[in-house]
Design an enzyme around this catalytic site. Structure first.
Site, short mmCIF file in Angstrom:
data_model
loop_
_atom_site.label_atom_id
_atom_site.label_comp_id
_atom_site.label_asym_id
_atom_site.label_seq_id
_atom_site.Cartn_x
_atom_site.Cartn_y
_atom_site.Cartn_z
N SER A 608 -0.72 -16.85 -11.79
CA SER A 608 0.44 -17.50 -12.40
C SER A 608 0.50 -17.29 -13.92
O SER A 608 1.58 -17.36 -14.51
CB SER A 608 0.41 -19.00 -12.09
OG SER A 608 -0.82 -19.58 -12.50
N ASP A 852 -1.48 -30.42 -17.17
CA ASP A 852 -1.78 -29.00 -16.92
C ASP A 852 -2.24 -28.37 -18.24
O ASP A 852 -1.45 -28.15 -19.14
CB ASP A 852 -0.53 -28.28 -16.41
CG ASP A 852 -0.79 -26.82 -16.11
OD1 ASP A 852 -1.86 -26.29 -16.48
OD2 ASP A 852 0.10 -26.17 -15.51
N HIS A 855 -1.69 -23.58 -18.15
CA HIS A 855 -0.52 -22.77 -18.45
C HIS A 855 0.04 -23.07 -19.83
O HIS A 855 -0.20 -24.14 -20.38
CB HIS A 855 0.57 -22.99 -17.38
CG HIS A 855 0.10 -22.60 -16.02
ND1 HIS A 855 -0.44 -23.52 -15.14
CD2 HIS A 855 0.05 -21.41 -15.40
CE1 HIS A 855 -0.77 -22.90 -14.02
NE2 HIS A 855 -0.49 -21.62 -14.16
#
Length: 1264
Positions: A608, A852, A855
């Site tokens: 990702s 998170d 990312h």
């Protein structure tokens, strides 16, 4: 028979190969065998490298495996044997013990290279012997080694190792003594006294390959035999006596041996001491001692206008008295330094001025200052060295300055530079002070008298960076080195507090100065990295111009990354820009990138984080693409962004481990126990084939602990064979698989491969001095410690990458974004994103629990150019000049570091793109066959009022043309698209270069069109248009580039060569006179010729055989026009073949442009519609002339690109200037009464048709 290299020493001939083998393979001494039979010596060496088998008989992975009747045996010849516990025999296993039972035991380190992975795959074992256990048989690092096990048996319910481990002895014998060529048998026996186990391996000679082992024979209680077919089993046969050559052969061998040592020693001395490379420089010099000097014809060099007379050595001659000397008087040249003005300083004699050098076998051409200045037009000539070279520089300035007006020349001294500027020629003659060429303590141009001279080793770029861009460089260095037999060399830097200075011989020091190092350019690169620039080493600086785009502007950003949309309150994280310490990053140019990707495929492969980098790239380029010309599709593991007008795609492929895994579903991949299948790169790799640029990443998904699950078989197996290995070993396996795939599928001459390093997470605030049990949530400031390294970024993984990529023979650009990203704890998405599942009340109460910190949004680094590092031919330095980070329009920073771009790309091995081309044109595309289509949206390409360089002869709107329809037509080829005209791309490629149009007024129109298309992006104070004689010159100063027009309507010399007054009643061309004008075209990088309309004065044409200066009656003859034109084309070809380098220059020729005559009583006047007949061909366009061009150009050795604009221009009777232009003179009453009588049906309105000609020129220049 002799084993291990012990044999009688009575035959010297047999000694050499065996001694040599013993030296290079002493570690495998037991692998040698020699056998004497008759007059021949059969020598076997099992471990010597042979073709296709660099380790000899040794298996690449350390072992051979053979299985029969449940017994699985692993063995290695010449060293050790070990067995595979099958089935696993693990129970308890204690510490290492009884080490002296069978002598000293070898540790894992002894076998790490061959066996490490195998060990890690083995289970624990316990060995039971006579009711007791040996505590030295297990452990993940030595299972089976300590107990020296060969076969595992179950006795009384317990696993028992009946053993043969390290062989205590290895013996060799022939398979068949009557046939020594058949091969040998190696017998390995154990060293224990209680067991008599052995393994006999027959190595059968097979020169065709390798096979086996496939059979296992039990020949005793613990004795086995097997067989291998292998080239190592073949003997080296040496004649020993009898029919041999005896003492004479021995002497001959000795002579050849010492001659080889002489050549090798000489080559080493030349390479390291003199800096001479290659066979040519060493072997050829030896040949010349016997044969004499070579008379090979010199290759033509740039700027040369002729060849030296055969046998002429201009440096071998004598001085002769010449009263015509000197070439100038001392008082005439104001640029001579007082150190050189002898007459001014009262030298009483002048005889020294009157001597001229006269070569023995030829004469020196007279110095022609005009020719020098014309050759230097738009260029730099640079003298580099000491005061002697400065004297030569001053001499050159004095020789040319007299021809230059006072207000058009100047002399300036700036630092180490003396610069003489010639304004009318846009040229400079310069001198740069560097007495050693390398950096030294004598580099001050004024104060350089130093007693102890010191030169810094390998420092050519300290000065060399200032020489770049020079067209002609004259070096010298000698006098300053002459201080004695030794010289001081600085190993480090002059800034070091303690300087490391060594003394070497003066010859060695001088040789170091003249050594050169070449760089190999990579595909897609369009420039060179600044010396010393490491784009990954720098700092973040605040920049209000960031972000590069707004989050709301890009519809392709996934909701997991849209921080602003999901309520992030701050925006500071978007305004930081990465600034390398020693260089700057070029601005991101979406147009240039799309042009480079035309007809190509760019692919991001990984997890990702790499998908975030892919999304960033799409957001950066999509804005300049029309809505109906782009699309985004998701198909399986692919996300594909399609750019229709460019026939290009930017794609992402989900493969978080690169290898096949149980997490390969792009939508559902959250799995607790991650498993990767061993050596399964092709499961995904088959979908990557055909990509031109691939950007890989893989790291985050491997972070599941210190060990990782590896599947040995297939995910389809009912019972899966899964083993646990260390994460580093699992990751190494993946890198090895990736390298194999790259080597097999990626062509380094036309594709690029990048690998992005680990993206750091910020899950432990304690790492940067924060509170325990917290993370990146609520962090709005970056980490300021320049040495910070988070605990989650494993350097052991970086080490694996370095080790494996270092073995690659193919260039892989490693994008080392880890350190620069580690500072950005503020740039993660944290809680401001779409969540995968509904949050619990407990999570909502503690945002740290679901933030998170992996990312982040895009700081996009793009490498401008990269070259192979001499020290590591496989891993390229990525990054030379990097494009700045895109606007982080969400909360994250995905550090996409791409290294691309823009260079000649070959689509097949046998085709090399010509200079300036950045790609191939579409297959089967004929740009000149098509139709005119109406396009009000994109036409015209500029407005008449916007271009101040248009001549009044082409400004139709200014001169009252009432209609504008002719402006809105666009040429559309039948089977392809014309690339969109990109002014930035042209100017970038013209940087430091010259483009010239040569021909008549139609070519001048095309030149003017090109200037109008480009000038808009050049600032007003950085451009100019000048007219000098036959030249019209547009200068783009910031690019050090010129676009020029040269008036030569016939290309040859004629009586119509005056650019202002060329209307003559009888046109005459001088035969074979191409050099009259051609001398002014030399040094041009791109030439566009045309000539046709001026030849069309009838069926015959007047050709002058003499010169126009003849006082007597001129020798003029009438010849058929076709023959006259052919003579012109032959002359042009001779000039092109002599003066244009196909590796550096491009040549174009524009076909005839139609003069439209219309009906018998009219012409193009009042015509506002084009001709609709697609096959129309005007009577004034002679196909015979086209045939002449075709026949002659086919003979050219230099490629000439033919711009066939005739047919497509035929229908455009509406696009001529007609009566809407400035006239050469006043109109007569008769003309005023009949406008069609003076309508111009040759030239074209601008903007208009000729802009299309330049679009076609652009397409052919960049997409050959």
């Amino acid at each position: 028979m002799t084993i291990g290299g012990s044999f009688p020493n009575r035959h010297l001939l047999r000694l050499f190969p065996l001694v040599f083998a013993t030296i290079i393979t002493s570690v495998y001494g037991t692998c040698q065998l020699s056998f004497e039979q008759g007059n021949k010596l059969y020598n076997y060496s099992l471990t010597n490298p042979i073709r296709n088998f660099p380790h000899g008989i040794l298996s690449e992975d350390g072992f051979y495996k053979v299985a029969v009747n449940g017994t699985v045996l692993w063995f290695q010849l010449c060293d050790a044997m070990i067995f595979n516990h099958d089935p696993p025999t693990c129970v308890e296993c204690g510490e290492r013990g009884q080490e002296d039972r069978d002598g000293p035991q070898k540790s894992l380190n002894d076998y790490e290279t061959s066996f490490r992975l195998w060990y890690l795959l083995q289970p624990w074992c316990t060995i039971v012997v006579a009711g007791g256990s040996w505590q030295d048989c297990g452990g993940i690092s030595r299972c089976g080694m300590g107990c020296s096990a060969l076969v595992a048996n179950i006795i009384g319910g317990y696993p028992v190792c009946t053993t043969l481990g390290y062989s205590s002895s290895t013996s060799f014998e022939l398979i068949d003594k009557t046939d020594p060529l058949k091969g040998i048998t190696a017998k390995l026996s154990n060293r224990g006294s209680k067991s008599n186990c052995s393994l006999a391996v027959s190595v059968v000679c097979d020169t065709n390959g390798v096979q086996g082992p496939q059979t296992l024979e039990l020949v005793g209680t613990c004795d086995y035999a097997t067989k291998i077919h292998h080239p190592s089993g073949c003997a080296l046969i040496i004649s020993s006596h009898g029919n041999g050559m005896g003492w004479f052969g021995t002497m001959l061998i000795l002579i050849l041996f010492f001659f080889g040592v002489y050549l090798l020693g000489g080559a080493v001395y030349r390479y390291y001491s003199l800096g001479i490379r290659g066979i040519d420089s060493s072997f050829t010099s030896l040949v010349r001692r016997f044969r004499g000097p070579s008379h090979e014809k010199n290759k033509k060099l740039p700027f040369a206008i002729g060849e030296t007379k055969e046998g002429c050595n201009v440096f071998n001659g004598k001085w002769v008295w010449d009263e015509k000397r000197p070439l100038y008087e001392e008082s005439e040249c104001p640029y001579i330094q007082p150190q050189l003005t002898c007459q001014e300083h009262e030298r009483p004699d002048k005889n020294y001025q009157h001597w001229r050098w006269q070569p023995h076998d030829c004469s020196l051409p007279s110095f022609n200052a005009t020719l020098v200045l014309e050759t230097l037009r738009g260029k730099r000539m640079l003298f580099v060295g000491d005061s002697l070279n400065r004297g030569q520089y001053v001499s050159m300035v004095c020789l040319v300055h007299r021809l230059i007006p006072e207000n058009a020349k100047s002399m300036k001294t700036i630092g180490n530079f003396d610069v003489f500027t010639i304004k009318d020629y846009n040229a400079t003659i310069e001198f740069y002070w560097a007495p050693f060429l390398l950096e030294s303590n004598s580099d001050d141009a004024v104060k350089h008298r130093i007693e102890e001279r010191v030169v810094r080793k390998g420092s050519i770029n300290a000065h060399g960076k200032y020489w770049k861009g020079a067209n002609i460089i004259v070096f010298n260095t000698y006098l300053w080195w002459m201080r004695g037999p030794h010289f001081n060399i600085l190993q480090g830097s002059f800034d070091d507090e303690v300087k490391d200075i060594v003394e070497v011989s003066t010859e060695e020091a001088y040789g170091m100065a003249i050594k050169k190092k070449s760089k190999e350019k990579l595909p897609f690169a369009i420039g060179e990295t600044k010396e010393g620039c490491n784009v990954f080493n720098g700092k973040w600086i605040w920049d209000e111009k960031r972000p590069l785009y707004e989050e709301s502007e890009c519809p392709y950003i996934q909701p997991q990354l849209t921080c602003q949309e999901h309520g992030r309150p701050d925006k500071d994280y978007q305004h930081w820009r990465w600034q390398p310490h020693n260089c700057s990053l070029p601005s991101f140019n979406a147009t240039l990138m799309l042009e480079t990707l035309r007809g190509k495929k760019m692919l991001f492969v990984g997890d990702s984080l790499n998908r975030g980098q892919y999304v960033s790239m799409v957001c950066l380029v999509h804005r300049i693409i029309p809505e109906n010309a782009k699309s985004m599709n998701t198909v399986g593991s692919f996300d594909v962004f399609n750019i229709k007008d460019y026939n290009a795609t930017i794609e992402f492929y989900w493969a978080p481990f690169l290898l096949e895994s149980n997490s390969d579903n792009p939508g559902k991949h959250r799995i607790e126990e991650r498993v990767v299948r061993k050596d399964s790169i092709n499961t995904h790799g088959k979908y990557w084939k055909g990509a031109d640029i691939i950007v890989f990443n893989t790291y985050l998904w491997w972070r599941s602990g210190f060990n990782f699950n590896i599947l040995q078989g297939s995910f389809d197996d009912e019972v899966k064979d899964i083993v646990e290995v260390s994460t580093e070993e699992a990751y190494r396996m993946a890198m090895k698989s990736l390298l194999r795939w790259i080597k097999k599928n990626m062509d380094p001459k036309k594709t690029r491969v990048f690998f992005t390093s680990m993206s750091p997470s910020h899950e432990r605030s304690i790492d940067w001095g924060g509170e325990p049990n917290k993370n990146c949530y609520n962090e709005t400031k970056m980490i300021e410690d320049p040495n910070y390294w988070g605990s989650d970024s494993r350097k052991s993984i970086m080490q694996v990458i370095s080790q494996e990529f270092g073995k690659s023979k193919l260039p892989i650009s490693f994008l080392n974004i880890t350190q620069l990203s580690s500072y950005r704890k503020d740039a993660h998405t944290t809680i401001y994103k779409k969540q995968w599942s509904k949050l619990t009340q407990k999570q909502l109460a503690n945002p740290f629990s679901y933030a998170d910190c992996f990312h982040c949004l895009v700081v996009f680094l793009i490498t401008y150019s990269s070259y192979l590092l001499p020290s590591s031919p496989s891993v390229t330095s990525l990054a030379n000049l990097i494009w700045p980070n895109p606007k982080s329009s969400s909360k994250f920073l995905i550090l996409s570091c791409l290294t691309l771009f823009f260079v000649v790309l070959e689509k097949n091995k046998d085709y090399t793109l010509p200079p300036f081309a950045i790609g191939e044109g579409e297959k089967d595309c004929n740009l000149f066959s098509g139709k005119w289509i109406w396009d009000e949206l994109n036409r015209p390409l500029y407005n008449e009022s916007e271009c101040p360089y248009l001549l009044p002869q082409v400004t139709c709107q200014e001169h009252g043309r009432p209609d504008k329809d002719y402006l809105y037509w666009r040429w559309q080829p039948n089977d392809c698209l014309i690339p969109r005209f990109n002014a930035s791309l042209i100017l970038e490629n013209l940087r430091g270069k010259r483009m010239m149009f040569v021909g008549d007024s139609l070519n001048r129109g095309q030149f003017t069109s090109m200037v109008c298309l480009l000038h808009k992006i050049v600032p007003n104070d950085a451009k100019s248009l000048d007219k000098v004689d036959s030249f019209t010159i547009f200068t783009a100063k910031d690019y050090n580039a010129t676009i020029e027009f040269y008036w030569a309507p016939f290309l040859l010399e004629s009586n119509a060569d005056s650019p202002g007054k060329h209307r003559v009643p009888y046109r005459i061309v001088r035969k074979n006179s191409i050099d009259t004008h051609g001398k002014y075209w030399k040094g041009v990088d791109i030439l566009v010729f045309n000539t046709y309309i001026w030849w069309m004065s009838g069926r015959t044409f007047k050709i002058l055989n003499g010169t126009f200066d003849d006082d007597n009656v001129k020798d003029i003859e009438d010849v058929p026009t076709n023959d006259a034109y052919r003579m012109g084309m032959k002359n042009l070809l001779r000039w092109i073949n002599k003066n244009m380098d196909p590796k550096r220059n491009r040549v174009f020729f524009t076909s005839m442009s139609k003069e439209w005559g219309g009906d018998p009583n009219g012409n193009c006047y009042n015509e506002t519609k084009m001709i609709e007949d697609p096959n129309y061909w005007g009577s004034d366009s002679r196909k015979s002339i086209m045939q002449v061009i075709k026949e002659e150009f086919s003979k050219s050795k230099v490629p000439i690109t033919f711009l066939n604009i005739t047919q497509l221009s035929m229908p455009r009777r509406d696009a001529h200037t007609s009566i809407y232009k400035e006239r050469w003179g006043p109109l007569s009453p008769q003309e005023k009464a009949n406008p069609s009588s003076y309508a111009d049906c040759i030239h074209w309105c601008l903007p208009g048709l000729q802009d299309v000609w330049n679009e076609l020129l652009y397409a052919k220049l960049f997409y050959a």
